[in-house]
Write an enzyme that holds these catalytic residues in place. Sequence first.
Site, PDB file in Angstrom:
ATOM      1  N   TYR A 150      64.881  33.090  35.366  1.00 51.63           N
ATOM      2  CA  TYR A 150      65.100  33.557  34.134  1.00 51.63           C
ATOM      3  C   TYR A 150      66.349  33.341  34.035  1.00 51.63           C
ATOM      4  O   TYR A 150      66.997  33.822  33.380  1.00 51.63           O
ATOM      5  CB  TYR A 150      64.453  34.210  33.878  1.00 51.63           C
ATOM      6  CG  TYR A 150      64.655  35.470  32.235  1.00 51.63           C
ATOM      7  CD1 TYR A 150      64.530  34.434  31.427  1.00 51.63           C
ATOM      8  CD2 TYR A 150      64.953  36.428  32.257  1.00 51.63           C
ATOM      9  CE1 TYR A 150      64.745  34.364  30.320  1.00 51.63           C
ATOM     10  CE2 TYR A 150      65.553  36.338  30.900  1.00 51.63           C
ATOM     11  CZ  TYR A 150      65.222  35.673  29.396  1.00 51.63           C
ATOM     12  OH  TYR A 150      64.951  36.302  28.485  1.00 51.63           O
ATOM     13  N   LYS A 154      70.458  32.754  32.703  1.00 48.41           N
ATOM     14  CA  LYS A 154      70.614  33.054  31.349  1.00 48.41           C
ATOM     15  C   LYS A 154      71.481  34.018  31.823  1.00 48.41           C
ATOM     16  O   LYS A 154      73.307  34.138  31.383  1.00 48.41           O
ATOM     17  CB  LYS A 154      70.399  34.862  30.701  1.00 48.41           C
ATOM     18  CG  LYS A 154      68.776  34.114  29.998  1.00 48.41           C
ATOM     19  CD  LYS A 154      69.090  34.060  29.092  1.00 48.41           C
ATOM     20  CE  LYS A 154      67.383  33.450  28.293  1.00 48.41           C
ATOM     21  NZ  LYS A 154      67.633  32.267  26.952  1.00 48.41           N
TER      22      LYS A 154
END
Length: 244
Positions: A150, A154
């Site tokens: 993740y 990002k």
Amino acid sequence: MSLQDKVILITGGGQGIGRATAELAVARGARAVIADIRPDVEAVAAEIGAAGYLMDVTDQRSADAAVAAIMTRFGRIDALVNNAGTALAAPALELTAEQFGRVLQIDLVAVLRVSQLVARSMIETGGGAIVNVSSVAALIATFPEPTTGYAAAKAGVVQLARNLAAEWAQYGIRVNAISPGRVATQLLFDNTDEQQRELMVSQAPIRRFIAPGEVAESILFLASDAASAVTGHNLVADGGLSIV
């Protein structure tokens, strides 16, 4: 900060930060448009006075169809909020290539896909603003949370905003990112226990979770004419988590 009559498209706008952004946009006079994969998106949007369109951001045909329908109805898109995303908690030694690829497809590749579609329409109508929703995980290692996949996606979202800002400034398109900290969404509560939440609260100087509406305020600032000189920026709204 006037948003009166601006057409603001919010992907993943059916819940959490996306919904809060749509609600605030409507309250400030904008014509908010929610694009979401959930089948009840039209009903959810109607609850807050927005328009709703079914969109799978990982599918080119779905994204094409939704953006085309929005342009047919409204004639322009003044601002795009790339909010759709997924979270994955997996230790790095156990993270599979398939899991990593899926996170990248939803959280990063889809941001480019939708941005390209909307940018083409913005070029035709004189410009606009794009806001990519990133995360504090792009800036710091949120240990002990296992967020490697993740976090990598990002971080890419932030750098994508910088590069698109540089390339698209000539068309009157501003592109920025926002990196929220721990936000009190259902997704967070569904994936943590009480002990983990207590730890999270203790780590940020403000000693609390951030409300979705607080993030929405920052998103809509970047989308508004009040930020007319701001592009290529990553606005950190993390309650000070990344500075300690």
